[in-house]
Motif scaffolding. Structure first.
Motif, PDB file in Angstrom:
ATOM      1  N   MET A  46       1.271  -0.793  -0.216  1.00 52.01           N
ATOM      2  CA  MET A  46       0.134   0.128   0.175  1.00 52.01           C
ATOM      3  C   MET A  46       0.669   1.440   0.331  1.00 52.01           C
ATOM      4  N   GLY A  47       1.013   1.912  -1.015  1.00 49.35           N
ATOM      5  CA  GLY A  47       1.962   3.192  -1.149  1.00 49.35           C
ATOM      6  C   GLY A  47       2.940   2.709  -1.090  1.00 49.35           C
ATOM      7  N   PRO A  48       3.869   3.950  -1.487  1.00 48.34           N
ATOM      8  CA  PRO A  48       5.636   3.728  -1.421  1.00 48.34           C
ATOM      9  C   PRO A  48       6.164   3.485   0.340  1.00 48.34           C
ATOM     10  N   GLN A  49       7.690   2.344  -0.149  1.00 48.93           N
ATOM     11  CA  GLN A  49       7.612   2.146   1.325  1.00 48.93           C
ATOM     12  C   GLN A  49       8.720   3.763   2.013  1.00 48.93           C
ATOM     13  N   SER A  50       8.347   3.451   3.099  1.00 46.86           N
ATOM     14  CA  SER A  50       8.566   4.596   4.288  1.00 46.86           C
ATOM     15  C   SER A  50      10.102   4.264   4.819  1.00 46.86           C
ATOM     16  N   THR A  51      10.682   5.544   5.299  1.00 44.92           N
ATOM     17  CA  THR A  51      12.262   5.166   5.626  1.00 44.92           C
ATOM     18  C   THR A  51      12.179   5.398   6.907  1.00 44.92           C
ATOM     19  N   LYS A  52      10.480   4.974   7.373  1.00 41.24           N
ATOM     20  CA  LYS A  52      10.222   5.517   9.401  1.00 41.24           C
ATOM     21  C   LYS A  52      11.398   4.047   9.241  1.00 41.24           C
ATOM     22  N   PRO A  53      12.009   3.928  10.986  1.00 44.13           N
ATOM     23  CA  PRO A  53      12.316   2.866  10.752  1.00 44.13           C
ATOM     24  C   PRO A  53      11.344   1.958  11.818  1.00 44.13           C
ATOM     25  N   ASN A  54      12.146   0.154  12.113  1.00 44.83           N
ATOM     26  CA  ASN A  54      10.925  -0.278  12.580  1.00 44.83           C
ATOM     27  C   ASN A  54      10.463   0.263  13.959  1.00 44.83           C
ATOM     28  N   THR A  70       1.525  -5.024  12.002  1.00 47.53           N
ATOM     29  CA  THR A  70       0.207  -4.891  10.421  1.00 47.53           C
ATOM     30  C   THR A  70      -0.510  -4.139  10.746  1.00 47.53           C
ATOM     31  N   LEU A  71      -1.241  -3.681   9.395  1.00 46.78           N
ATOM     32  CA  LEU A  71      -1.988  -2.727   9.776  1.00 46.78           C
ATOM     33  C   LEU A  71      -3.437  -3.405  10.588  1.00 46.78           C
ATOM     34  N   LEU A  72      -4.042  -4.668  10.658  1.00 43.81           N
ATOM     35  CA  LEU A  72      -5.051  -5.346  10.774  1.00 43.81           C
ATOM     36  C   LEU A  72      -5.003  -5.478  12.674  1.00 43.81           C
ATOM     37  N   LEU A  73      -3.186  -5.565  13.438  1.00 46.00           N
ATOM     38  CA  LEU A  73      -3.024  -5.577  14.611  1.00 46.00           C
ATOM     39  C   LEU A  73      -2.933  -4.069  14.916  1.00 46.00           C
ATOM     40  N   ALA A  74      -2.517  -3.324  14.356  1.00 46.70           N
ATOM     41  CA  ALA A  74      -2.051  -1.745  14.801  1.00 46.70           C
ATOM     42  C   ALA A  74      -3.865  -0.922  15.281  1.00 46.70           C
ATOM     43  N   LEU A  75      -5.292  -1.071  13.997  1.00 50.17           N
ATOM     44  CA  LEU A  75      -5.895  -1.031  13.701  1.00 50.17           C
ATOM     45  C   LEU A  75      -6.979  -1.572  15.190  1.00 50.17           C
ATOM     46  N   ALA A  76      -6.457  -2.642  15.865  1.00 49.38           N
ATOM     47  CA  ALA A  76      -7.112  -3.693  17.210  1.00 49.38           C
ATOM     48  C   ALA A  76      -6.968  -2.654  18.824  1.00 49.38           C
ATOM     49  N   ARG A  77      -5.853  -2.780  18.233  1.00 47.46           N
ATOM     50  CA  ARG A  77      -4.911  -1.754  19.302  1.00 47.46           C
ATOM     51  C   ARG A  77      -5.669  -0.147  19.847  1.00 47.46           C
ATOM     52  N   ASN A  78      -6.335  -0.400  18.555  1.00 50.13           N
ATOM     53  CA  ASN A  78      -7.139   0.995  19.274  1.00 50.13           C
ATOM     54  C   ASN A  78      -8.232   0.535  19.001  1.00 50.13           C
ATOM     55  N   GLY A  79      -9.050  -0.337  18.995  1.00 49.86           N
ATOM     56  CA  GLY A  79     -10.642  -0.483  19.417  1.00 49.86           C
ATOM     57  C   GLY A  79     -10.934  -1.124  18.418  1.00 49.86           C
ATOM     58  N   ILE A  80     -10.320  -0.524  16.503  1.00 55.20           N
ATOM     59  CA  ILE A  80     -11.087  -1.346  15.483  1.00 55.20           C
ATOM     60  C   ILE A  80     -10.545  -2.230  15.332  1.00 55.20           C
ATOM     61  N   PHE A  81     -11.789  -3.163  15.210  1.00 57.32           N
ATOM     62  CA  PHE A  81     -11.623  -5.511  15.065  1.00 57.32           C
ATOM     63  C   PHE A  81     -11.956  -5.562  13.540  1.00 57.32           C
ATOM     64  N   GLU A 100      -6.073   0.687  -3.837  1.00 57.47           N
ATOM     65  CA  GLU A 100      -5.611  -0.532  -3.781  1.00 57.47           C
ATOM     66  C   GLU A 100      -6.251  -1.374  -2.516  1.00 57.47           C
ATOM     67  N   ARG A 101      -7.111  -2.340  -2.572  1.00 54.98           N
ATOM     68  CA  ARG A 101      -6.988  -2.758  -2.138  1.00 54.98           C
ATOM     69  C   ARG A 101      -6.371  -4.313  -1.260  1.00 54.98           C
ATOM     70  N   MET A 102      -6.649  -4.751  -0.180  1.00 56.68           N
ATOM     71  CA  MET A 102      -5.648  -5.299   0.391  1.00 56.68           C
ATOM     72  C   MET A 102      -6.311  -6.115   1.665  1.00 56.68           C
ATOM     73  N   PRO A 103      -6.084  -7.758   2.090  1.00 58.85           N
ATOM     74  CA  PRO A 103      -6.454  -7.669   3.484  1.00 58.85           C
ATOM     75  C   PRO A 103      -5.153  -7.261   4.645  1.00 58.85           C
ATOM     76  N   ALA A 104      -5.911  -6.636   5.682  1.00 58.07           N
ATOM     77  CA  ALA A 104      -4.985  -5.562   6.629  1.00 58.07           C
ATOM     78  C   ALA A 104      -4.322  -6.171   7.591  1.00 58.07           C
ATOM     79  N   CYS A 105      -4.825  -8.142   7.331  1.00 54.68           N
ATOM     80  CA  CYS A 105      -3.845  -8.615   7.865  1.00 54.68           C
ATOM     81  C   CYS A 105      -2.345  -8.765   6.946  1.00 54.68           C
ATOM     82  N   GLN A 106      -2.670  -8.857   5.738  1.00 52.58           N
ATOM     83  CA  GLN A 106      -1.227  -9.295   5.467  1.00 52.58           C
ATOM     84  C   GLN A 106      -0.257  -7.659   4.477  1.00 52.58           C
ATOM     85  N   VAL A 107      -1.234  -6.340   5.187  1.00 54.97           N
ATOM     86  CA  VAL A 107       0.079  -5.167   4.909  1.00 54.97           C
ATOM     87  C   VAL A 107       0.712  -4.336   6.013  1.00 54.97           C
TER      88      VAL A 107
END
Length: 535
Positions: A1-9, A31-42, A65-72
């Motif tokens: 999703m989008g170009p790669q960022s230079t932000k550190p891990n 993963t986007l799935l886990l990030a959303l869940a940690r913020n109460g979006i399941f 682009e459409r992608m499974p959040a667990c793979q982003v």
């Protein structure tokens, strides 16, 4: 999703969720799935984050682009749109409340701890639901209780999916442990506040659950439970300080998990046996706890015979075309009228109106099959007979039939709720697995059939004994010999909490249990095949 960022891990990223009127923070590398869940979006994640079911698919609003959040993998700031179909319904499947007899039993076993250790809690860590009970250990009273969804569902709905998630990425173990510990801590803090109790005054927390849930609770690798010989890393009752789990609010509290009997028979099964006093029950008394695995304990002489059956997810409404959890909108019971019309009952919220049907849950699945079999629409071999009630039959493009359980004019989505030929086959496999376990345990004990059957857990509380006997999932013992045991695991955890002497009873129970491995039994294959047909 989008170009790669230079932000550190590990660096923070911002995710804008369209329609949420807010942005959430994510860690680069998760993963986007886990990030959303940690913020109460399941989001739905039926495959456990493997990218197979694609039910967590979201859309990048910048690229389309459409992608499974667990793979982003989050590597930059994102803006996403979440379809309503991808969101996870968070209604809780409540555990059955303690009945009057259970409360009396609890009071009768209390009064054996010092008043200085009055306050405690019992926790039933289910794969789907967490049940938490705040207790007065001196008086044997439940002060307050609550149920909440186990947040580990992000890694799959069943234990094998969660084991697989850890096997693929060992770091997931820490995530899952933190999820359940945070959820239980939040529940305990809330319950304590509701009765004006300082959480730091809790002296003991007693926890039960299946072997996988108990391993994850302690942060112990559960992957050996998913491969032969399916051995747990530990079996004994285990106690440690809550502070070692990171529970700073309960720094002085002891945490105990009850013993495990095998890789599939866990502390929840032990707790059920304790609550039912199974070791001292009549010969032939059978405990049945049905879920993705069916756990069985049979009283045989001076011992207990135990085994587990791979019933699969069909009996919980999963792996069924229109299956769903036992929440509001789920069809929980189906009956066939003499004119071949169907009537159904739908689960509703305690404070809400009767909803339109959305799908069908486990108890509804069994009653539907029983109704269709009794009416002749489903044959002994499981085939759907399209000549019976043809107005209720739909054929797909391959000519494979489905039965219309609820017409689209009556459903919430405006489309019919179907029961397919594949659904019937899934129920056949599940009921055959359970019946095979029951029959082989009875043969081992030298008896023809159980003298009494206790159905434990949420599913057991809603299961119609007549339906289970009609389709051959339970032997024909008569409905009067089949009893709902309610939340026996929760009661067993509470008994262990209020009565220190129960530790000796738990030791005797574990020592008296002989685990029977079904797959290696010489009669397994023949018994299983013969159990596939309806009686």
């Amino acid at each position: 999703m989008g170009p790669q960022s230079t932000k550190p891990n590990g660096a923070p990223c911002t995710i804008h969720v369209e329609g949420e009127h807010r942005s959430v923070r994510a860690r680069t590398g998760e993963t986007l799935l886990l990030a959303l869940a940690r913020n109460g979006i399941f989001l739905r994640s039926d495959c456990g984050g493997k990218g197979v079911c694609r039910q967590c698919t979201v859309q990048d609003t910048d690229t389309g682009e459409r992608m499974p959040a667990c793979q982003v993998t989050v590597t930059e700031d994102l803006s996403v749109r979440i379809p309503s179909a991808a969101r996870r319904a968070l209604e809780v499947i409540r555990k059955p409340d303690l009945e009057r007899a259970a409360k009396q039993l609890l009071r009768s076993r209390a009064g054996r701890v010092s008043p200085r250790e009055r306050w405690g809690a019992a926790v039933d860590v289910g794969t789907t639901t967490l049940a938490v009970y705040l207790s007065d250990r001196v008086e044997g009273r439940v002060l307050a209780s609550t149920s909440l969804r186990n947040p580990q569902f992000l890694f799959g709905d069943d234990v094998m999916a969660r084991i697989s998630a850890v096997d693929q990425n060992p770091a997931v173990l820490g995530e899952m442990q933190a999820m359940v510990l945070d959820a239980v801590a939040m529940a305990l803090t809330s319950l304590a506040a509701s009765v004006q109790l300082d959480p730091s005054n809790l002296c003991q927390i007693t926890v039960v659950g299946n072997p996988t849930m108990i391993h994850i609770f302690w942060g112990v690798d559960p992957t050996p439970l998913g491969r032969h010989p399916y051995e747990p890393a530990f079996r004994d009752l285990r106690t440690d300080r809550a502070s070692l789990l990171g529970w700073d609010s309960f720094a002085k509290t002891r945490v105990t998990t009850l013993p495990l009997l095998s890789g599939f028979l866990g502390a929840d099964t032990v707790a059920c046996a304790l609550a039912l006093d199974l070791l001292h029950s009549a010969e032939g008394t059978l405990l049945v706890d049905v879920g993705t695995n069916g756990e069985l304990l049979l009283k045989a002489g001076t011992q207990l015979l135990g085994t587990s059956c791979a019933t699969g997810p069909a009996l919980e409404g999963a792996a069924i075309g229109h299956g769903m959890p036992a929440v509001s909108g789920a069809v929980r019971h189906v009956e066939m009228n003499p004119d071949a019309t169907l009537r159904w009952e739908v689960i509703r919220r305690d404070d809400g109106p009767d909803p339109k049907p959305l799908g069908i849950c486990g108890s509804g699945v069994l009653s539907a099959v029983a109704a269709l079999y009794s009416s002749g629409i489903v044959q002994k071999d499981g085939r759907i007979d399209i000549s019976k009630a043809p107005h209720r039959i739909l054929l797909d493009h391959k000519g494979i039939p489905s039965v219309i359980l609820v017409d689209g004019s009556h459903t919430a989505l405006g489309t019919p709720i179907l029961f397919t030929q594949k659904d019937v086959r899934a129920v056949q496999l599940a009921k055959a697995a359970l019946r095979t376990g029951i029959d082989l345990l009875c043969r081992k004990a030298g008896i023809h059939a159980p003298s009494l059957i206790h159905l434990a857990g949420t599913f057991g509380s809603h299961l119609g004994p007549k339906d289970a006997i009609t389709i051959g999932m339970l032997p024909p013992v008569g409905t009067e010999k089949v009893r709902a045991a309610g939340n026996a695991a929760g009661l067993g955890a509470l008994l262990a909490l209020v009565d220190p002497d129960s530790v000796e009873e738990l030791d005797r129970l574990a020592a008296s249990t002989r685990v029977v491995e079904l797959a290696s039994h010489p009669d397994f294959q023949e018994t299983f095949v013969s159990s596939l047909a309806f009686p």
